[in-house]
Design an enzyme around this catalytic site. Structure first.
Site, PDB file in Angstrom:
ATOM      1  N   ARG A  80       0.832  -1.209   0.000  1.00 65.94           N
ATOM      2  CA  ARG A  80       0.000   0.000   0.000  1.00 65.94           C
ATOM      3  C   ARG A  80       0.861   1.251   0.000  1.00 65.94           C
ATOM      4  NH1 ARG A  80      -4.117  -2.690   4.199  1.00 65.94           N
ATOM      5  NH2 ARG A  80      -2.138  -3.195   5.150  1.00 65.94           N
ATOM      6  N   LYS A 187       2.423 -19.613   7.483  1.00 65.58           N
ATOM      7  CA  LYS A 187       1.481 -19.862   8.566  1.00 65.58           C
ATOM      8  C   LYS A 187       1.138 -18.541   9.268  1.00 65.58           C
ATOM      9  CE  LYS A 187       4.461 -20.576  12.514  1.00 65.58           C
ATOM     10  NZ  LYS A 187       4.272 -19.330  13.173  1.00 65.58           N
ATOM     11  N   LYS A 221      15.272 -26.274   6.993  1.00 60.48           N
ATOM     12  CA  LYS A 221      16.528 -26.351   7.756  1.00 60.48           C
ATOM     13  C   LYS A 221      17.280 -27.597   7.283  1.00 60.48           C
ATOM     14  CE  LYS A 221      14.586 -24.280  11.959  1.00 60.48           C
ATOM     15  NZ  LYS A 221      15.349 -23.237  12.592  1.00 60.48           N
ATOM     16  N   ASP A 274       1.191 -21.590  17.327  1.00 64.67           N
ATOM     17  CA  ASP A 274       2.424 -20.999  16.805  1.00 64.67           C
ATOM     18  C   ASP A 274       3.487 -22.052  16.473  1.00 64.67           C
ATOM     19  OD1 ASP A 274       4.089 -18.739  16.190  1.00 64.67           O
ATOM     20  OD2 ASP A 274       5.190 -19.139  18.047  1.00 64.67           O
ATOM     21  N   HIS A 279       5.555 -26.681  12.953  1.00 66.17           N
ATOM     22  CA  HIS A 279       6.916 -27.203  13.091  1.00 66.17           C
ATOM     23  C   HIS A 279       6.970 -28.523  13.879  1.00 66.17           C
ATOM     24  CE1 HIS A 279       7.437 -23.214  11.760  1.00 66.17           C
ATOM     25  NE2 HIS A 279       7.520 -22.621  12.928  1.00 66.17           N
TER      26      HIS A 279
HETATM   27  C1  BG6 Z   1       8.105 -19.294  14.175  1.00 67.14           C
HETATM   28  C2  BG6 Z   1       7.271 -18.899  15.343  1.00 67.14           C
HETATM   29  O1  BG6 Z   1       7.341 -20.019  13.242  1.00 67.14           O
HETATM   30  O2  BG6 Z   1       9.188 -20.105  14.609  1.00 67.14           O
HETATM   31  C3  BG6 Z   1       8.103 -18.153  16.355  1.00 67.14           C
HETATM   32  O3  BG6 Z   1       6.205 -18.063  14.898  1.00 67.14           O
HETATM   33  C4  BG6 Z   1       9.313 -18.976  16.741  1.00 67.14           C
HETATM   34  O4  BG6 Z   1       7.348 -17.832  17.513  1.00 67.14           O
HETATM   35  C5  BG6 Z   1      10.054 -19.450  15.513  1.00 67.14           C
HETATM   36  O5  BG6 Z   1      10.148 -18.150  17.522  1.00 67.14           O
HETATM   37  C6  BG6 Z   1      11.133 -20.423  15.878  1.00 67.14           C
HETATM   38  O6  BG6 Z   1      11.912 -20.680  14.746  1.00 67.14           O
HETATM   39  P1  BG6 Z   1      13.429 -21.106  14.882  1.00 67.14           P
HETATM   40  O7  BG6 Z   1      13.871 -21.344  13.491  1.00 67.14           O
HETATM   41  O8  BG6 Z   1      14.138 -19.957  15.548  1.00 67.14           O
HETATM   42  O9  BG6 Z   1      13.434 -22.324  15.753  1.00 67.14           O
END
Ligand code: BG6
Length: 526
Positions: A80, A187, A221, A274, A279
């Protein structure tokens, strides 16, 4: 450690040191890229935001420097904000400087690939003008009509933006002339099963499943990708990778960071949305899945989805036998005082949002019946540590009983994801001397051992795969829905049950989490 490629593929002892050689004589450097993507444009929607300057542009810049971008290629930032191409380039230059990546001699070439076009997300005319601009640039620069739309905007804007793109014909891909259009979303993919289905329906109005790339940065990763290589490129682990030999599996993603500047989002999400609905579920499926017959995106994702289908639903009556939720209080992290979650900026003073969760999950399958998978993640813990720890069973019969007693410490395999990018196997060995004494020793492989070449960071890998059209490291909707089917009843119970506040265990920032976790993990197997 000594590195030798002349020895061919393999592993041998040199003067008592382990030597590592690359498979089939391929230099490890040549593994960095797997082909160059076809000519294309990347359209970043939300280009004035944080994600663009912190992650997407640095990733594109690094790919440019490593020869990972196709030619021709260009990127268009949209948002925007009423910027021009010159202002956009200037802002991205500052971002690269902040990231410590900027190099004068590379910048001019990279900057010439960047363009900007303002859009209003709710204004069809502005998407029409975007379509015209993209088509002009495409003709001028020769990107063959291939487009990747990266939605770097709040998820609440995904449906609107995807619809606008579709309406002006920008989602059209897979046409007879072979060009493609893809959309990348991050996400959260909904906040429960129903909203995830609704979001998907909207995306699918204009985009097919093969055009949708749902990112989970954990999958990009290196150490996470390595889980499948470790399990399925070695014959010795698979025979013991089941309930007969494995006592329990612990999957941990501990963070030292607090909620940072994301309280608005986190107050709606909490740790289960989250970290778990993405993950943690990916780490679980990579650890538990059966080998697919070929290493191909949909075969791998089929196997993951099967794992999600075996997750035993929690009995909501006994929820707290399987789940511990916590919230951090004030404490010390890395030698510094940090506030309680409820004192963080933007957090309600009486918030009941969990910042920590540990759950005991069982998979109803022949391979895993009776083996608890403990999934634990939390913010403001003692250290940053992500790992998968496989605890094997004790030996069935101790012939050293008279000297060592009944129990001999069992073997443990740790797949370190971050920051310890390593694999360790702990086993028992004899202590030198006449008396029978055992000690635990560890075989240790460090992921970057003997490798000094460049590596791709998660966003580089993600962008590359999107341009190449490889969905291996992305969520598929059926997997998402199975995970939401498992988590939604848990979330509903946690968010509505009467004892909600008393079930939220406080823990000091900088600690190992709530005490109640010890009880959860010591419980007799159910
Ligand atoms: C993100 C979350 O998806 O992953 C965060 O929203 C979190 O809250 C992060 O801190 C952790 O990722 P990594 O790669 O640092 O383990």
């Amino acid at each position: 450690m000594i590195m030798s490629e002349a020895e061919g593929a393999g592993h041998r002892e040199l003067d008592g040191l382990t030597s590592i050689t690359a498979q089939s004589g391929a230099g490890m450097e040549s593994c960095l890229l797997d082909g160059t993507p076809p000519p294309c444009m990347v359209v970043i929607v939300g280009a004035s935001g944080d994600l663009t300057s912190r992650k997407i542009i640095p990733a594109l810049y690094n790919l440019y420097c490593n020869g990972g971008l196709p030619a021709p290629f260009f990127a268009v930032g949209c948002a925007r904000t009423d910027w021009t191409t010159e202002i956009f380039r200037e802002r991205m230059k500052e971002a690269l400087k902040r990231a410590g990546l900027f190099e004068t001699d590379r910048w001019e070439g990279f900057a010439s690939l960047l363009y900007y076009h303002p859009v209003k997300y709710d204004d069809p005319a502005s998407f029409e003008s975007l379509a015209v601009r993209l088509s002009e640039l495409d003709r001028e620069l020769g990107t063959c009509g291939n487009k990747l739309f990266y939605l770097a905007i709040p998820p609440s804007l995904y449906p609107l933006t995807a619809t606008m793109l579709g309406r002006v014909g920008l989602s059209a891909g897979g046409s007879e002339d072979g060009n493609w259009a893809r959309i990348v979303v991050e996400k959260p993919f909904g906040r429960d099963l129903q909203t995830a289905i609704d979001l998907d329906r909207t995306l699918h109005r204009y985009f097919e499943e093969k055009q949708i790339f749902r990112i989970d940065h954990y999958l990009a990763k290196e150490t996470v990708q390595n889980i499948l290589m470790f399990r399925f490129a070695n014959a010795i682990f698979e025979p013991v990778w089941n309930r007969r030999y494995i006592e329990s599996v612990h999957i941990l993603a501990a963070e030292t960071l607090g909620v940072e500047h994301r309280s608005g989002y986190y107050e709606q999400a909490g740790v289960l949305r989250d970290m778990f609905q993405n993950h943690m579920m990916q780490l679980l499926s990579l650890t538990a899945m059966d080998p697919p017959s070929v290493f191909e995106a949909d075969r791998v994702r089929d196997e993951k989805v099967r794992v999600y289908g075996t997750m035993r639903p929690f009995e909501t009556d006994n929820l707290w036998d399987y789940l511990v939720l916590g919230q951090y209080e004030a404490g010390m992290v890395g030698g510094e005082k940090v506030p309680a979650y409820r004192q963080e900026k933007g957090v309600n003073f009486d918030s009941l949002i969990p910042t920590f969760a540990s759950m005991k999950v069982f998979l109803d399958s022949w391979r895993w019946q009776g083996v608890p998978f403990y999934l634990t993640s939390g913010k403001r813990l003692a250290r940053k540590q992500t790992e998968i720890s496989i605890s094997f069973k004790e030996v069935p019969h101790s012939l050293f009983r008279s000297t060592l007693g009944e129990h001999i410490t069992a073997n443990r395999l740790i797949l370190g994801i971050y920051p310890d990018e390593r694999i360790t196997l702990t086993f028992q060995t004899k202590n030198p001397g006449a008396r029978v004494c055992l000690r635990s020793v560890t075989m240790d492989f460090q992921y970057h051992q003997n490798y000094t070449g460049p590596v791709l960071d998660a966003y580089e890998k993600v962008l590359l795969d999107c341009m190449l059209g490889d969905q291996m490291l992305f969520w598929r909707q059926d997997g998402l829905e199975r995970c939401w089917s498992f988590l939604t009843p848990i979330l509903e119970e946690c968010e509505t049950c009467s004892g909600r506040s008393s079930m939220l265990q406080p823990y000091a920032a900088g600690s190992c989490g709530p005490e109640a976790v010890k009880k959860l993990q010591n419980d007799v197997l159910s």
